[in-house]
Enzyme design. Structure first.
Site, PDB file in Angstrom:
ATOM      1  N   SER A   1       3.633  10.833 -21.860  1.00 17.15           N
ATOM      2  CA  SER A   1       3.060  10.948 -20.571  1.00 17.15           C
ATOM      3  C   SER A   1       3.851  10.660 -19.513  1.00 17.15           C
ATOM      4  CB  SER A   1       1.620  10.240 -20.265  1.00 17.15           C
ATOM      5  OG  SER A   1       1.020  10.328 -19.225  1.00 17.15           O
ATOM      6  N   SER A   2       4.544   9.365 -19.338  1.00 19.69           N
ATOM      7  CA  SER A   2       5.075   8.776 -18.146  1.00 19.69           C
ATOM      8  C   SER A   2       6.393   9.650 -18.158  1.00 19.69           C
ATOM      9  CB  SER A   2       5.804   7.486 -18.514  1.00 19.69           C
ATOM     10  OG  SER A   2       4.490   6.733 -18.667  1.00 19.69           O
TER      11      SER A   2
ATOM     12  N   ARG B 260       1.270 -20.337 -21.192  1.00 15.73           N
ATOM     13  CA  ARG B 260       0.449 -19.127 -21.069  1.00 15.73           C
ATOM     14  C   ARG B 260      -0.255 -18.807 -22.322  1.00 15.73           C
ATOM     15  NH1 ARG B 260       4.889 -14.373 -20.103  1.00 15.73           N
ATOM     16  NH2 ARG B 260       2.952 -13.088 -19.979  1.00 15.73           N
TER      17      ARG B 260
ATOM     18  N   TRP C  48       1.266  -8.228 -24.224  1.00 12.52           N
ATOM     19  CA  TRP C  48       1.707  -6.675 -23.994  1.00 12.52           C
ATOM     20  C   TRP C  48       3.157  -6.551 -24.099  1.00 12.52           C
ATOM     21  CZ3 TRP C  48       4.963  -4.130 -20.554  1.00 12.52           C
ATOM     22  CH2 TRP C  48       5.707  -4.917 -19.906  1.00 12.52           C
TER      23      TRP C  48
ATOM     24  N   HIS D 130      -5.549  -6.505 -21.841  1.00 18.19           N
ATOM     25  CA  HIS D 130      -5.666  -6.776 -20.142  1.00 18.19           C
ATOM     26  C   HIS D 130      -4.172  -6.217 -19.834  1.00 18.19           C
ATOM     27  CE1 HIS D 130      -5.456  -8.162 -16.173  1.00 18.19           C
ATOM     28  NE2 HIS D 130      -4.559  -9.024 -16.514  1.00 18.19           N
TER      29      HIS D 130
ATOM     30  N   ASP E 227       2.968  22.919  -4.814  1.00 16.93           N
ATOM     31  CA  ASP E 227       2.448  22.358  -6.130  1.00 16.93           C
ATOM     32  C   ASP E 227       3.604  21.526  -6.707  1.00 16.93           C
ATOM     33  OD1 ASP E 227       1.253  21.623  -8.672  1.00 16.93           O
ATOM     34  OD2 ASP E 227      -0.467  22.937  -7.618  1.00 16.93           O
TER      35      ASP E 227
ATOM     36  N   HIS F 204      12.343  -4.661 -17.912  1.00 12.77           N
ATOM     37  CA  HIS F 204      12.792  -5.047 -16.531  1.00 12.77           C
ATOM     38  C   HIS F 204      12.929  -3.790 -15.580  1.00 12.77           C
ATOM     39  CE1 HIS F 204      13.068  -8.182 -13.738  1.00 12.77           C
ATOM     40  NE2 HIS F 204      13.868  -7.393 -13.082  1.00 12.77           N
TER      41      HIS F 204
ATOM     42  N   GLU G 161      11.027  -1.447 -16.052  1.00  8.73           N
ATOM     43  CA  GLU G 161       9.637  -1.017 -15.850  1.00  8.73           C
ATOM     44  C   GLU G 161       9.139  -1.904 -14.869  1.00  8.73           C
ATOM     45  OE1 GLU G 161       7.497   0.922 -17.122  1.00  8.73           O
ATOM     46  OE2 GLU G 161       5.371  -0.248 -16.810  1.00  8.73           O
TER      47      GLU G 161
ATOM     48  N   TYR H 296      10.311  -2.637 -12.174  1.00  9.30           N
ATOM     49  CA  TYR H 296      10.510  -2.009 -10.869  1.00  9.30           C
ATOM     50  C   TYR H 296       9.792  -0.764 -10.636  1.00  9.30           C
ATOM     51  CZ  TYR H 296      13.748  -5.813  -9.937  1.00  9.30           C
ATOM     52  OH  TYR H 296      14.194  -6.999  -9.892  1.00  9.30           O
TER      53      TYR H 296
ATOM     54  N   HIS I 264      17.192 -12.161 -18.276  1.00 14.39           N
ATOM     55  CA  HIS I 264      16.555 -13.320 -17.609  1.00 14.39           C
ATOM     56  C   HIS I 264      15.233 -13.637 -18.057  1.00 14.39           C
ATOM     57  CE1 HIS I 264      15.126 -10.507 -14.059  1.00 14.39           C
ATOM     58  NE2 HIS I 264      14.409 -10.514 -14.841  1.00 14.39           N
ATOM     59  N   HIS I 265      14.768 -12.564 -18.846  1.00 16.04           N
ATOM     60  CA  HIS I 265      13.383 -13.059 -19.583  1.00 16.04           C
ATOM     61  C   HIS I 265      13.670 -13.902 -20.813  1.00 16.04           C
ATOM     62  CE1 HIS I 265      11.149 -10.156 -17.040  1.00 16.04           C
ATOM     63  NE2 HIS I 265      12.176  -9.454 -17.243  1.00 16.04           N
TER      64      HIS I 265
ATOM     65  N   THR J 158      16.342  -6.586  -1.571  1.00 18.92           N
ATOM     66  CA  THR J 158      14.890  -6.819  -1.544  1.00 18.92           C
ATOM     67  C   THR J 158      14.602  -7.744  -0.164  1.00 18.92           C
ATOM     68  OG1 THR J 158      14.855  -7.080  -3.668  1.00 18.92           O
ATOM     69  CG2 THR J 158      12.605  -7.815  -2.636  1.00 18.92           C
TER      70      THR J 158
ATOM     71  N   SER K 215       6.463   1.380   3.357  1.00 13.95           N
ATOM     72  CA  SER K 215       7.367   1.998   4.377  1.00 13.95           C
ATOM     73  C   SER K 215       6.653   3.055   5.092  1.00 13.95           C
ATOM     74  CB  SER K 215       8.845   2.268   3.967  1.00 13.95           C
ATOM     75  OG  SER K 215       9.193   1.426   3.088  1.00 13.95           O
TER      76      SER K 215
ATOM     77  N   LYS L 249      14.725  -5.139   2.562  1.00 17.44           N
ATOM     78  CA  LYS L 249      13.457  -4.276   2.832  1.00 17.44           C
ATOM     79  C   LYS L 249      12.504  -5.431   3.701  1.00 17.44           C
ATOM     80  CE  LYS L 249      13.508  -1.160  -1.080  1.00 17.44           C
ATOM     81  NZ  LYS L 249      13.004   0.058  -0.068  1.00 17.44           N
TER      82      LYS L 249
END
Lengths: 531, 294
Positions: free
Chosen positions: A174-175, A455, A146, A81, A110, A258, A260, A262, A307-308, A333, A273, A336
């Site tokens: 790919s990314s 979890r 994951w 998932h 293009d 991290h 990632e 964002y 922080h993880h 943030t 926006s 924004k």
């Protein structure tokens, strides 16, 4: 093959809106709109697949005790998932939006590297086929979440880890290729007069996202490689007995991970926006501050990874540093959110579906952001760590954040893509069903999390039963609500609906609205002049 | 640059079959490599290596075909300055991604040296780790005895590694001379310097291979000898793969130079290969300092 050159030559002089037909159009395409469409459909299919895996999880968790699936399969479901939603649904959706919209928004014909663009798309389904096939290898599929923490992914994992690693490599390629394409397109293909500070915010946010992708996807490639050699070739990067450290895995993974997260939210900021000013009929409040805020969020994202990892026994000084840096992110943030609210302030607002999703984004993303600040507080995180509070937090920012913004974008630009207006009634139904069910699904998770429910377990203590039942009901409601979205999109794809004008939204701004709807196969062959 | 094309008009290439063939190639490689890895670790016979081999073959066909098309189109003058610019920027971003890839492994090296190994030896507040789990463990670098007792010898920096460093640095300089010769149109000089560069690269690879042999047979330094051997082989190994790729690129460039390709204004491929080579050189210097000397 020299005929190819001649053909290409003739083809270019003869026509301009000739579309190749049949399956070949999609397989060999170099057209940014075709590739954007492919990305978006792929992402939608993955979203439904990843969602059905989530429903397996919620089915098992409807009641305490072992109900439907065995624990090993449950772990595979949580893993798949996550992997599918992150790498298969959200990221390709944004890449698809970038493919469709960035050239239109900057007045380019293009993407800068159209053939590589095709390659970056088509390796993605290939990667996911391999990833899904890993579930059928003897021993079962990846079952380590994951985040594939060592030693779960090394010492204790199944053989299928090898396929997981190589599939991740392809997704990363790919990314990276997709991001290089976007960043080069933005740097090099802007129409005359389209200076950096005139670019739409969606382009700006993707510009910064692309930079993040190029910077961190290779780190992911490195860390999966170390997992591979640790598991299969006898290295001990993540094994203390050989002088390594499992915590090293977490450092490397979150150095990727991290930025990632964002990567999965910055393009949302760009979408919102674009939409809020259009329906508030006011220019975006604080354009320049939005650009700087996005850039500072991206810069800070490299300095907050640990922080993880507050509970891994890091030195206190390091924990404190990461705590303060994380809290600092709340400032840009907040800028924004303030700007979006100020844009709506005294605006002549109407509430078409894109706007509804955008407003829901601002509110629900803010909830997710605030629970993020709670999690950033080191001592408090000792209690929250690895509980459903974390699950609630990141689903608020990813589902009612990123996914809602993707839906907002889809409704906003569907008339441009398909040439017909979507069914507003069905779309509103989709919105309200999603909004209500997403909160039934994720809000109560905060409570069980604070009460200590961990979890990634298929079973739980009796005291969590009632809330889990509610959450599961919310999960199924949310899942099936997305079929309404599928119906709306299919109606548009089959051209059933009112014909859309070039600019269906009164307050919308940008070059994409200067071309007809549906956008012709080739647009901006000669660059527009931007004043 | 072609004059028949309006310079204000962008060049949008036509459809191509190569990307999808490349996708199939990568799929076969990943699927094959995954299964081969599983079979290898269990010492079982299987189909993995066949699929992997087929994938590599398709990849080679794709690369030849795709680059062939690119070269023909470039020679036919279809590309304009803007596309050249896109290629250059794309290559630079690609090299940046490679830098980040190496950074992951350097990060692992620094973490192991500065944090993991000292902590295992009881540094910081980890005194009990050393006392209770591995009381005889000594935190030194290079880590010649791991906590579980695997021993090895460290690779010195003098001798072959130093020689290899000199070779690679010189090859960067000779490549620069070749590039300069291309700029001023001295084809003979270009061929000579490019040839010398490629030869130096191949000598480097030969010595690197010899060093691995020496490590395995004389020093007992293998991929399995704990974190020192792990970081040593993965860093130098990935670097070696990059040198190999760089050398292949330069050999292709040499063939194109012999065929009369490239001039002052039309030399993207050569330039990209040269950038790549310089990048590989810089990585080696970091490697030499952090893996061998310090």
């Amino acid at each position: 093959m020299s005929t190819v050159v001649a053909d290409a030559h003739d083809a270019h002089d003869e026509h301009h809106d000739h579309k190749p037909t049949g399956i070949k159009r999609w397989i060999f395409t170099t057209n940014h709109k075709d590739i954007g469409t492919l990305y978006l459909w792929f992402s939608f299919i993955m979203f439904l697949l990843g969602g059905s895996f989530a429903l397996m999880i919620r089915m098992e968790l409807f009641q305490p005790g072992m109900q439907v699936i065995d624990p090993h399969f449950f772990n595979q479901m949580t893993t798949m998932h996550g992997v599918i939603m992150v790498f298969g649904a959200v990221m390709p959706a944004f890449t698809g939006l970038a493919n469709w919209m960035v050239p239109l928004m900057i007045g380019a014909p293009d993407m800068a590297l159209p053939r590589m663009n095709n390659w970056s798309f088509w390796i993605l389904p290939v990667a996911f086929l391999i990833m899904l096939s890993s579930m059928f290898v003897p021993g079962g599929g990846p079952a380590f979440g994951w985040t594939f923490y060592a030693p779960l992914s090394t010492t204790y994992s199944a053989d299928s880890t090898a396929l997981f690693v190589f599939a991740m490599h392809i997704m990363g390629m790919s990314s990276i290729m997709g991001a290089i394409n976007v960043i080069v397109t933005i740097m090099n293909m802007r129409a005359p007069g389209m200076t950096y500070m005139k670019m739409p915010l969606f382009v700006w946010t993707w510009f910064i996202t692309a930079f993040l992708l190029i910077a961190v996807m290779p780190v992911l490639a490195g860390v999966v490689t170390m997992v591979l050699t640790d598991k299969f070739f006898g290295t001990s990067f993540f094994a203390a007995a050989g002088g390594g450290d499992p915590v090293l895995f977490q450092h490397l993974f979150w150095f990727f991970g991290h930025p990632e997260v964002y990567i999965m939210i910055l393009p949302s900021f760009g979408i919102v926006s674009a939409i809020i000013p259009a329906f508030a009929r006011k220019p975006l409040f604080g354009y320049a501050s939005m650009v700087y805020a996005t850039a500072s969020i991206a810069g800070l994202s490299f300095l907050v990874w640990a922080h993880h990892m507050f509970t891994t026994g890091m030195p206190t000084v390091a924990s404190l540093m990461f705590m303060y840096m994380t809290m600092l992110i709340a400032v840009p943030t907040g800028v924004k959110v303030f700007n979006w609210v100020s844009t709506m302030w005294r605006g002549a607002m109407t509430f078409e579906t894109p706007m509804l999703f955008a407003i829901a984004f601002v509110i629900l993303f803010t909830i997710g952001g605030l629970s993020g600040i709670m999690l950033a507080i080191t001592p408090v995180d000792y209690q929250y760590h690895d509980t459903y509070f974390v699950v609630a937090h990141f689903h608020y920012v990813l589902v009612s954040g990123a996914v809602f913004s993707i839906m907002a974008a889809a409704y906003y630009w569907l008339p441009k893509w398909s040439g017909v207006m979507y069914d507003e009634g069905l779309a509103k139904l989709h919105f309200w069903c999603s909004l209500i069910s997403v909160n039934i699904l994720f809000f109560p998770m905060h409570f069980v999390g604070l009460a200590g429910m961990p979890r990634r377990y298929p079973d739980y203590a009796l005291q969590f039963a009632d809330i889990n039942a509610i959450v599961s009901v919310g999960g199924f409601l949310f899942g099936f609500s997305q079929l309404i979205f599928l119906a709306v999109v299919l109606k548009c794809a089959m051209k059933k609906g009112e014909k859309a004008p070039a600019k269906p939204w009164e307050g919308a701004e940008g070059l994409e609205w200067t071309v007809p709807s549906p956008a012709p196969y080739h647009t901006f062959d000669t660059p527009p002049e931007v004043k | 640059m072609s004059t028949e094309h309006n310079p204000t008009k962008y060049y949008v290439p036509d459809q191509s079959i190569w990307p999808i063939i490349g996708a199939i190639a990568l799929g076969l490689i990943a699927f094959g490599a995954g299964h081969y890895t599983i079979e290898y670790s269990k010492e079982e016979a299987g189909f993995g290596h066949y699929v992997l081999g087929a994938g590599l073959l398709v990849l080679v066909i794709m690369l030849v075909g795709w680059f062939g098309d690119q070269i023909r189109e470039s020679r036919a003058g279809l590309y304009n300055t803007q596309l050249g610019q896109s290629y250059r920027q794309g290559m630079l971003w690609f090299i940046f991604s490679e830098v980040m890839f190496f950074l992951a492994f350097f990060g692992a090296l620094f973490y192991a040296r500065m944090i993991a190994v000292p902590w295992l030896g009881g540094a910081g507040n980890n005194e009990m780790t050393g006392e209770i789990i591995w009381p005889t463990f000594e935190a030194i670098w290079p880590l010649t005895t791991t906590p579980d007792g695997t021993t090895t010898e460290a690779m010195g920096w003098f001798g072959l590694p130093l020689l290899n460093t000199i070779i690679l640095v010189i090859s960067s300089v000779t490549l620069h001379f070749a590039h300069h010769a291309l700029e001023v149109g001295k084809r003979g000089t270009l061929k000579t310097w490019l040839f010398i560069t490629i030869a130096l690269g191949l000598v480097f690879l030969f010595f690197q291979g010899y060093e691995y042999y020496h490590a395995y047979h004389d020093l007992g330094l293998t991929l399995q000898s704990g974190i020192y051997g792990n970081t040593f082989f993965l860093l130098t190994g990935f670097h070696g793969l990059h040198v190999t790729l760089g050398a292949i690129l330069l050999i292709v460039m040499f063939g194109r130079v012999l065929a009369g390709h490239f001039d002052k204004d039309n030399q993207f491929a050569f330039m990209a290969a040269a950038w790549y080579w310089h990048f590989v050189d810089v990585v080696w210097i970091c490697l030499f300092v952090f893996v061998y000397i310090l």
